[in-house]
Design an enzyme around this catalytic site. Sequence first.
Site, short mmCIF file in Angstrom:
data_model
loop_
_atom_site.label_atom_id
_atom_site.label_comp_id
_atom_site.label_asym_id
_atom_site.label_seq_id
_atom_site.Cartn_x
_atom_site.Cartn_y
_atom_site.Cartn_z
N LYS A 104 9.36 9.68 6.56
CA LYS A 104 10.38 9.16 5.69
C LYS A 104 11.22 9.88 5.25
CE LYS A 104 8.04 4.97 3.95
NZ LYS A 104 6.46 5.23 4.31
N GLU A 126 14.09 1.20 -3.03
CA GLU A 126 12.88 0.36 -3.65
C GLU A 126 11.37 1.31 -3.25
OE1 GLU A 126 14.18 -0.74 -0.71
OE2 GLU A 126 12.34 -0.32 0.19
N SER A 399 1.83 9.99 11.21
CA SER A 399 3.17 9.70 10.32
C SER A 399 3.07 10.62 8.76
CB SER A 399 3.27 8.45 10.11
OG SER A 399 2.18 7.74 9.46
C1 LIG Z 1 5.83 4.53 4.66
C2 LIG Z 1 4.59 4.99 5.69
C3 LIG Z 1 4.17 4.29 7.11
C4 LIG Z 1 4.81 2.74 7.31
O1 LIG Z 1 6.14 2.89 7.49
P1 LIG Z 1 6.86 2.72 8.88
O2 LIG Z 1 8.25 2.09 8.51
O3 LIG Z 1 5.99 1.50 9.74
O4 LIG Z 1 6.62 4.08 9.73
C5 LIG Z 1 3.64 4.94 7.91
N1 LIG Z 1 3.05 6.18 7.54
C6 LIG Z 1 3.27 6.64 6.26
C7 LIG Z 1 2.39 8.17 6.04
C8 LIG Z 1 3.96 6.28 5.28
O5 LIG Z 1 4.50 6.98 4.33
#
Ligand SMILES: *Cc1c(COP(=O)(O)O)cnc(C)c1O
Length: 413
Positions: A104, A126, A399
């Site tokens: 993010k 948000e 992610s």
């Molecule tokens: C917020 C988040 C997601 C989901 O958001 P996307 O916009 O689909 O990437 C996925 N993995 C992590 C670690 C997150 O913090």
Amino acid sequence: MFGAEEIRKSMSTILQSPTTAPGRFGPYGGRYVPETLMVPLFELERAYETAKADASFQAQFQNLLANFAGRPTPLQFAARLTEKLGGPRIYLKREDLLHTGAHKINNAIGQGLLAVKMGKPRIIAETGAGQHGVASATVAAHLGLECVVHMGTEDMARQALNVARMRMLGAEVVAVDSGSRTLKDAINEAMRDWVTNVRTTHYLLGSVLGAHPYPTMVRDFQAVIGREAREQILAAEKRLPTHLFACVGGGSNSIGLFHQFLGDPQVKMIGIEAGGRGGQLGEHAARLAAHQGFVGARPGVLQGTYTYVLQNEDGQIATTHSISAGLDYPAIGPEHAWLADQRRAEYSAVSDQAALDAARLLSRTQGIIPALESAHAIAGLVERLPKLTKNDLVILNLSGRGDKDMDTYSRLL
Ligand SMILES: *Cc1c(COP(=O)(O)O)cnc(C)c1O
């Protein structure tokens, strides 16, 4: 108001010529907002188009990605996971190693710089689980911007540590006590704040959602993931991957990985959604997995964009469930809706339990505790193993890291 069907019919001409309107992905996307927000959205679109072509903006962005966030992230061969699963060679794109623990931050840096460029001293965001709020507060502090984060009181109670982080970073956390007191109520509140304070304020949206230009702009800021991964896999294996796996909440980490490979038809892309506790409406957050019996998703408008939305027969937004807060949202980014319709990417959902099992599997084979969101991508890969061979080459987007999910893991594993 139009129902989903009327909108779908009225969009059928656009469906035949997907490039006619800016911010459209086939019939999806667009700009469904109150008139008062059209001006700031045009302003943002212009500012973004200018910044995109501006070498000094791009240099600042690259500099912060490298020196503040920690890019490039490694593409690591997962030797023990590969051996354990006995199928394809698996590489992990290590977004979990970034500052604040997830992808993010890439988008928060891009939009923070854009706020500075537009002369807006205040950003609002948000947040549900608090991850995007923390990324926004982090970037705001680094760039000297005021930051206000809207958050449902239900989420504030569940995510007390992230609330403390945001406050430590100097952000104001505004408690939202309306509706279900969760993410979608926080988004409504942030929208109201934006309408009221639009002259001084940039709305820092956290995923490839919302009205144009957000889905395109956030994708572009996250596309660094796929650009790096492509170079890294070519260097390591001298060939392109056969499969990409990523979890899909709003869809930003997945589209960030996919985007650089869209022109390579031999690369299969698989987005993994939250299957929660089952297929009934209210039990899951799977918007593109009707083929697996997850009911309730139809095209409709939510929070400014036309896309697949989980809704009841009257078009009321459904409640959703996922063990993972980052995947727990009733709509999906419009570009994913279009990729799914064209079958360029495939989407499937895995259960809460499968994600928990996958989190333990990765922890014990690789020494990496993944975020619950990322664990969904691993579970998706595990469930697909029967269709994969030893000649296949997988890139899986990790992610985020699992620190924030330790309560859940220790309670349930
Ligand atoms: C917020 C988040 C997601 C989901 O958001 P996307 O916009 O689909 O990437 C996925 N993995 C992590 C670690 C997150 O913090």
